[in-house]
Design a protein around this motif. Structure first.
Motif, PDB file in Angstrom:
ATOM      1  N   LYS A   1      -0.430  -4.869  19.942  1.00 40.50           N
ATOM      2  CA  LYS A   1       0.278  -3.810  20.669  1.00 40.50           C
ATOM      3  C   LYS A   1       1.451  -3.234  19.886  1.00 40.50           C
ATOM      4  O   LYS A   1       1.891  -2.113  20.150  1.00 40.50           O
ATOM      5  CB  LYS A   1       0.767  -4.341  22.018  1.00 40.50           C
ATOM      6  N   ASP A   2       1.973  -4.002  18.930  1.00 43.71           N
ATOM      7  CA  ASP A   2       3.117  -3.524  18.145  1.00 43.71           C
ATOM      8  C   ASP A   2       2.674  -2.874  16.832  1.00 43.71           C
ATOM      9  O   ASP A   2       3.432  -2.835  15.865  1.00 43.71           O
ATOM     10  CB  ASP A   2       4.093  -4.667  17.866  1.00 43.71           C
ATOM     11  N   ALA A   3       1.468  -2.344  16.805  1.00 39.82           N
ATOM     12  CA  ALA A   3       0.911  -1.778  15.563  1.00 39.82           C
ATOM     13  C   ALA A   3       1.773  -0.662  14.985  1.00 39.82           C
ATOM     14  O   ALA A   3       1.811  -0.475  13.770  1.00 39.82           O
ATOM     15  CB  ALA A   3      -0.507  -1.257  15.814  1.00 39.82           C
ATOM     16  N   ALA A   4       2.467   0.084  15.838  1.00 46.11           N
ATOM     17  CA  ALA A   4       3.300   1.192  15.371  1.00 46.11           C
ATOM     18  C   ALA A   4       4.747   0.777  15.150  1.00 46.11           C
ATOM     19  O   ALA A   4       5.619   1.634  14.962  1.00 46.11           O
ATOM     20  CB  ALA A   4       3.232   2.358  16.362  1.00 46.11           C
ATOM     21  N   GLU A   5       5.009  -0.528  15.163  1.00 53.76           N
ATOM     22  CA  GLU A   5       6.373  -1.023  14.973  1.00 53.76           C
ATOM     23  C   GLU A   5       6.513  -1.714  13.620  1.00 53.76           C
ATOM     24  O   GLU A   5       5.541  -2.243  13.070  1.00 53.76           O
ATOM     25  CB  GLU A   5       6.744  -1.996  16.103  1.00 53.76           C
ATOM     26  N   PHE A   6       7.727  -1.723  13.101  1.00 56.41           N
ATOM     27  CA  PHE A   6       8.034  -2.369  11.836  1.00 56.41           C
ATOM     28  C   PHE A   6       8.273  -3.853  12.084  1.00 56.41           C
ATOM     29  O   PHE A   6       9.273  -4.244  12.679  1.00 56.41           O
ATOM     30  CB  PHE A   6       9.280  -1.725  11.220  1.00 56.41           C
ATOM     31  N   ASN A   7       7.321  -4.670  11.650  1.00 58.52           N
ATOM     32  CA  ASN A   7       7.418  -6.110  11.873  1.00 58.52           C
ATOM     33  C   ASN A   7       6.840  -6.862  10.670  1.00 58.52           C
ATOM     34  O   ASN A   7       5.691  -7.296  10.683  1.00 58.52           O
ATOM     35  CB  ASN A   7       6.675  -6.500  13.157  1.00 58.52           C
ATOM     36  N   PRO A   8       7.626  -7.024   9.609  1.00 56.68           N
ATOM     37  CA  PRO A   8       7.139  -7.714   8.407  1.00 56.68           C
ATOM     38  C   PRO A   8       6.679  -9.141   8.666  1.00 56.68           C
ATOM     39  O   PRO A   8       5.884  -9.685   7.890  1.00 56.68           O
ATOM     40  CB  PRO A   8       8.355  -7.695   7.474  1.00 56.68           C
ATOM     41  N   ALA A   9       7.148  -9.747   9.762  1.00 55.99           N
ATOM     42  CA  ALA A   9       6.784 -11.143  10.058  1.00 55.99           C
ATOM     43  C   ALA A   9       5.288 -11.308  10.247  1.00 55.99           C
ATOM     44  O   ALA A   9       4.767 -12.427  10.110  1.00 55.99           O
ATOM     45  CB  ALA A   9       7.534 -11.622  11.305  1.00 55.99           C
ATOM     46  N   ARG A  10       4.571 -10.226  10.517  1.00 59.98           N
ATOM     47  CA  ARG A  10       3.118 -10.342  10.703  1.00 59.98           C
ATOM     48  C   ARG A  10       2.435 -10.791   9.401  1.00 59.98           C
ATOM     49  O   ARG A  10       1.319 -11.271   9.416  1.00 59.98           O
ATOM     50  CB  ARG A  10       2.543  -9.018  11.218  1.00 59.98           C
ATOM     51  N   PHE A  11       3.143 -10.634   8.259  1.00 61.61           N
ATOM     52  CA  PHE A  11       2.590 -11.048   6.970  1.00 61.61           C
ATOM     53  C   PHE A  11       3.118 -12.413   6.513  1.00 61.61           C
ATOM     54  O   PHE A  11       2.941 -12.779   5.351  1.00 61.61           O
ATOM     55  CB  PHE A  11       2.921  -9.997   5.896  1.00 61.61           C
ATOM     56  N   SER A  12       3.738 -13.152   7.414  1.00 62.75           N
ATOM     57  CA  SER A  12       4.352 -14.428   7.037  1.00 62.75           C
ATOM     58  C   SER A  12       3.325 -15.462   6.571  1.00 62.75           C
ATOM     59  O   SER A  12       3.646 -16.357   5.777  1.00 62.75           O
ATOM     60  CB  SER A  12       5.174 -14.995   8.200  1.00 62.75           C
ATOM     61  N   ASP A  13       2.085 -15.348   7.043  1.00 64.99           N
ATOM     62  CA  ASP A  13       1.030 -16.286   6.625  1.00 64.99           C
ATOM     63  C   ASP A  13       0.079 -15.657   5.609  1.00 64.99           C
ATOM     64  O   ASP A  13      -1.046 -16.131   5.414  1.00 64.99           O
ATOM     65  CB  ASP A  13       0.235 -16.761   7.855  1.00 64.99           C
ATOM     66  N   GLY A  14       0.537 -14.571   4.980  1.00 66.73           N
ATOM     67  CA  GLY A  14      -0.284 -13.912   3.970  1.00 66.73           C
ATOM     68  C   GLY A  14      -1.012 -12.701   4.511  1.00 66.73           C
ATOM     69  O   GLY A  14      -1.087 -12.479   5.721  1.00 66.73           O
ATOM     70  N   VAL A  15      -1.576 -11.921   3.606  1.00 64.28           N
ATOM     71  CA  VAL A  15      -2.263 -10.684   3.968  1.00 64.28           C
ATOM     72  C   VAL A  15      -3.527 -10.960   4.781  1.00 64.28           C
ATOM     73  O   VAL A  15      -3.819 -10.267   5.760  1.00 64.28           O
ATOM     74  CB  VAL A  15      -2.609  -9.878   2.691  1.00 64.28           C
ATOM     75  N   ALA A  16      -4.287 -11.974   4.400  1.00 60.87           N
ATOM     76  CA  ALA A  16      -5.583 -12.242   5.031  1.00 60.87           C
ATOM     77  C   ALA A  16      -5.456 -12.545   6.520  1.00 60.87           C
ATOM     78  O   ALA A  16      -6.373 -12.269   7.299  1.00 60.87           O
ATOM     79  CB  ALA A  16      -6.291 -13.388   4.320  1.00 60.87           C
ATOM     80  N   ARG A  17      -4.297 -13.129   6.934  1.00 63.00           N
ATOM     81  CA  ARG A  17      -4.126 -13.525   8.327  1.00 63.00           C
ATOM     82  C   ARG A  17      -3.215 -12.592   9.111  1.00 63.00           C
ATOM     83  O   ARG A  17      -2.876 -12.872  10.266  1.00 63.00           O
ATOM     84  CB  ARG A  17      -3.555 -14.947   8.386  1.00 63.00           C
ATOM     85  N   ALA A  18      -2.826 -11.493   8.496  1.00 61.03           N
ATOM     86  CA  ALA A  18      -1.872 -10.596   9.150  1.00 61.03           C
ATOM     87  C   ALA A  18      -2.497  -9.828  10.308  1.00 61.03           C
ATOM     88  O   ALA A  18      -1.827  -9.512  11.289  1.00 61.03           O
ATOM     89  CB  ALA A  18      -1.299  -9.622   8.126  1.00 61.03           C
ATOM     90  N   ALA A  19      -3.789  -9.517  10.194  1.00 67.84           N
ATOM     91  CA  ALA A  19      -4.480  -8.736  11.225  1.00 67.84           C
ATOM     92  C   ALA A  19      -5.665  -9.520  11.762  1.00 67.84           C
ATOM     93  O   ALA A  19      -5.952 -10.633  11.315  1.00 67.84           O
ATOM     94  CB  ALA A  19      -4.942  -7.402  10.648  1.00 67.84           C
ATOM     95  N   ARG A  20      -6.368  -8.933  12.703  1.00 69.67           N
ATOM     96  CA  ARG A  20      -7.518  -9.593  13.325  1.00 69.67           C
ATOM     97  C   ARG A  20      -8.791  -9.426  12.502  1.00 69.67           C
ATOM     98  O   ARG A  20      -9.849  -9.932  12.900  1.00 69.67           O
ATOM     99  CB  ARG A  20      -7.720  -9.021  14.737  1.00 69.67           C
ATOM    100  N   HIS A  21      -8.680  -8.713  11.394  1.00 70.08           N
ATOM    101  CA  HIS A  21      -9.830  -8.540  10.501  1.00 70.08           C
ATOM    102  C   HIS A  21      -9.313  -8.457   9.076  1.00 70.08           C
ATOM    103  O   HIS A  21      -8.330  -7.753   8.805  1.00 70.08           O
ATOM    104  CB  HIS A  21     -10.605  -7.262  10.858  1.00 70.08           C
TER     105      HIS A  21
END
Length: 534
Positions: free
Chosen positions: A438-458
């Motif tokens: 839901k926060d796709a349009a927000e600035f949240n670098p923490a989504r990459f804390s576990d690396g690029v591969a796990r940042a999104a659902r795909h």
């Protein structure tokens, strides 16, 4: 009677020839598009209706002009503004729809599973789309546009330039240039505060680094050549705004004539530089410049004019003209991509000062008492890496890419006819709530804390540098340079958006701020006096 027969003897073939031209035009401009529409409609894929000759260009231009007519609020929901036609028609036809650029059909593909097929498991069935001639003039006929065996060979030869161990050798030189930049800002400051148009400064800075990477010991000569290309880029950008005026690029306007003259000067200067460099070292290598772009390519280039001419027919030999085109490609792609990434990341950190503080704290902890981060420090700047990834997600330099089907091919459940173009809206994929939450349009670098591969659902949801074999060859250089620049900036300044900043992301070949990016820098009290021993 004989004269009448004589006239008919010439008139009938001319009439038949004209009729064939009309028939071919009708097939290409009317019958074929209708057949393609019917083909995709049977598969449940629709789109805005095709209009004779112009396709959907009129609607696309209208949507773009309306979207860019005024700045937007300070929001990262930039898809409606930047890819207005995709945003508009997706709501009507869904994420996969057919759109017409003149008589050329383009199927939009935003499903990450289908994107994986295009760039991965079925990549051999697709080829890179031809760039517009104006863009081709700028980017050169190098890696960005080459195909097949020639592309593979060029990439193999050039790759060592971008190996991380080779790039790390540039850190001291790059760091020195960044420090000089910040010192200029300090000298410009009034009471410790200065307003800077960062997009202009970053272009100058990245131009210097790219020149050193490309030319090594021939830096000064290369700088002069790239200076000419920088002027040409300004002229081409202006011409690109008139791209929808048929034949405009052929008109002998003052701008076009200046651009043609610059193109000749660039090619002539590069040919002379290659000749001098080859005389200094016929094998192309040796010394500290052995792994610069020019040295590596000269090492494979035929040494005689005759061999060079014969080699033009051979995809596995690099000619002098090939080197010229690769240098142009490297300058265009490297300068624009890196400077845009630095600009948008600075804007984001100026908007989100909490993350700016976190990044600064990390830089000070990792670098200790050193002013210029070393090759050992750069990989440890994890927070800065997360911020750069989030910047590339929200504001990717290339907002879309295009591939063309080389044969009839199945793409997931769809049957794609040969010649169909596939438009992958990178920006839409990066902003998709189904992939990023839901926060796709927000600035949240923490989504990459576990690396690029796990940042999104795909795993295919993050593609700022492309995917597969044609992944951007210069991404290591771009990220290394961006980390170094930002780290030194954070050590010396805090910064925020200038009051006159207007948020207006716009596409002109790449994503850039339509009204510039003015940022206010404030010198930090008592900056750490760090050593520069590397």
């Amino acid at each position: 009677m004989e004269e009448l027969l004589y006239n008919w003897f010439y008139f009938v073939p001319a009439l038949l020839f004209a009729a064939m031209l009309v028939l071919k035009a009708t097939i290409f401009l009317w019958w074929r598009p209708r057949r393609i529409e019917e083909h995709f409609a049977k598969q449940g894929i629709r789109g805005p209706p095709y209009r004779f000759f112009i396709g959907n260009v009129k609607e696309i231009v209208g949507l773009m002009l309306k979207a860019s007519s005024q700045p937007m609020p300070l929001s990262h929901n930039i898809l409606p503004r930047v890819l207005s036609f995709y945003h508009h028609w997706k709501k009507i036809y869904g994420g996969t729809f057919l759109v017409w650029f003149g008589p050329t059909a383009r199927l939009t593909v935003a499903d990450p599973n289908l994107i994986r097929e295009i760039f991965g498991s079925k990549s051999e069935f697709y080829e890179k789309n031809e760039s517009h001639p104006l863009v081709r003039q700028l980017e050169g006929d190098g890696l960005l546009s080459l195909k097949g065996e020639k592309w593979a060979y060029h990439r193999k030869i050039i790759s060592p330039t971008f190996h991380m161990e080779n790039l790390k050798l540039l850190i001291p030189v790059m760091g020195k240039k960044v420090v000089e930049l910040t010192e200029k800002w300090s000298a410009m400051s009034n009471d410790g505060e200065v307003e800077v148009e960062v997009s202009d400064w970053f272009q100058t800075l990245t131009e210097d680094v790219i020149t050193r990477t490309a030319f090594g010991s021939s830096y000064e000569d290369g700088k002069a050549v790239f200076g000419l290309q920088a002027k040409q880029m300004v002229l081409a950008a202006e011409a690109f705004r008139k791209v929808f005026i048929p034949g405009f690029r052929f008109l002998p306007t003052r701008q076009n004539m200046s651009s043609w003259k610059l193109d000749k000067e660039i090619k002539s200067s590069l040919v002379k530089l290659i000749g001098r460099r080859r005389k200094e070292n016929p094998c192309g290598g040796g010394g500290s410049s052995s792994k610069d772009l020019l040295g590596l390519m000269i090492g494979t280039c035929p040494t005689s004019t005759k061999r060079s001419t014969e080699a033009a027919k051979n995809a596995t030999i690099i000619t002098v003209q090939d080197i010229v085109e690769e240098c142009k490609t490297f300058f265009f792609a490297g300068k624009q991509t890196t400077s845009n990434m630095l600009t948008w990341t600075t804007v984001l950190l100026a908007m989100h000062t909490d993350w700016q503080d976190r990044a600064r704290e990390e830089v000070l902890q990792v670098c200790g008492s050193r002013d210029i981060p070393t090759r050992d420090h750069i990989p440890k700047l994890k927070t800065l890496g997360m911020i750069l990834n989030e910047s590339l997600r929200l504001y990717p330099p290339a907002v879309a890419t295009i591939r063309r089907a080389k044969a009839d091919v199945e793409l997931g459940p769809h049957k794609i006819p040969k010649g169909t173009e596939l438009l992958i809206p990178i920006l839409a994929v990066h902003h998709d709530p189904a992939l990023w939450g839901k926060d796709a349009a927000e600035f949240n670098p923490a989504r990459f804390s576990d690396g690029v591969a796990r940042a999104a659902r795909h795993p295919m949801a993050f593609i700022p540098f492309g995917l597969g074999a044609r992944t951007c060859i210069g991404q290591n250089l771009a990220l290394l340079q961006a980390k170094l620049v930002l780290a030194i900036m954070l050590q010396r300044f805090s910064f925020s958006l200038a009051p006159k900043y207007r948020h207006a992301p716009t596409v002109l070949m790449l994503l850039y701020p339509q009204h510039g990016a003015p940022v206010v820098f404030r010198k930090l009290p008592g900056p750490t006096e760090c050593g520069t021993d590397l």
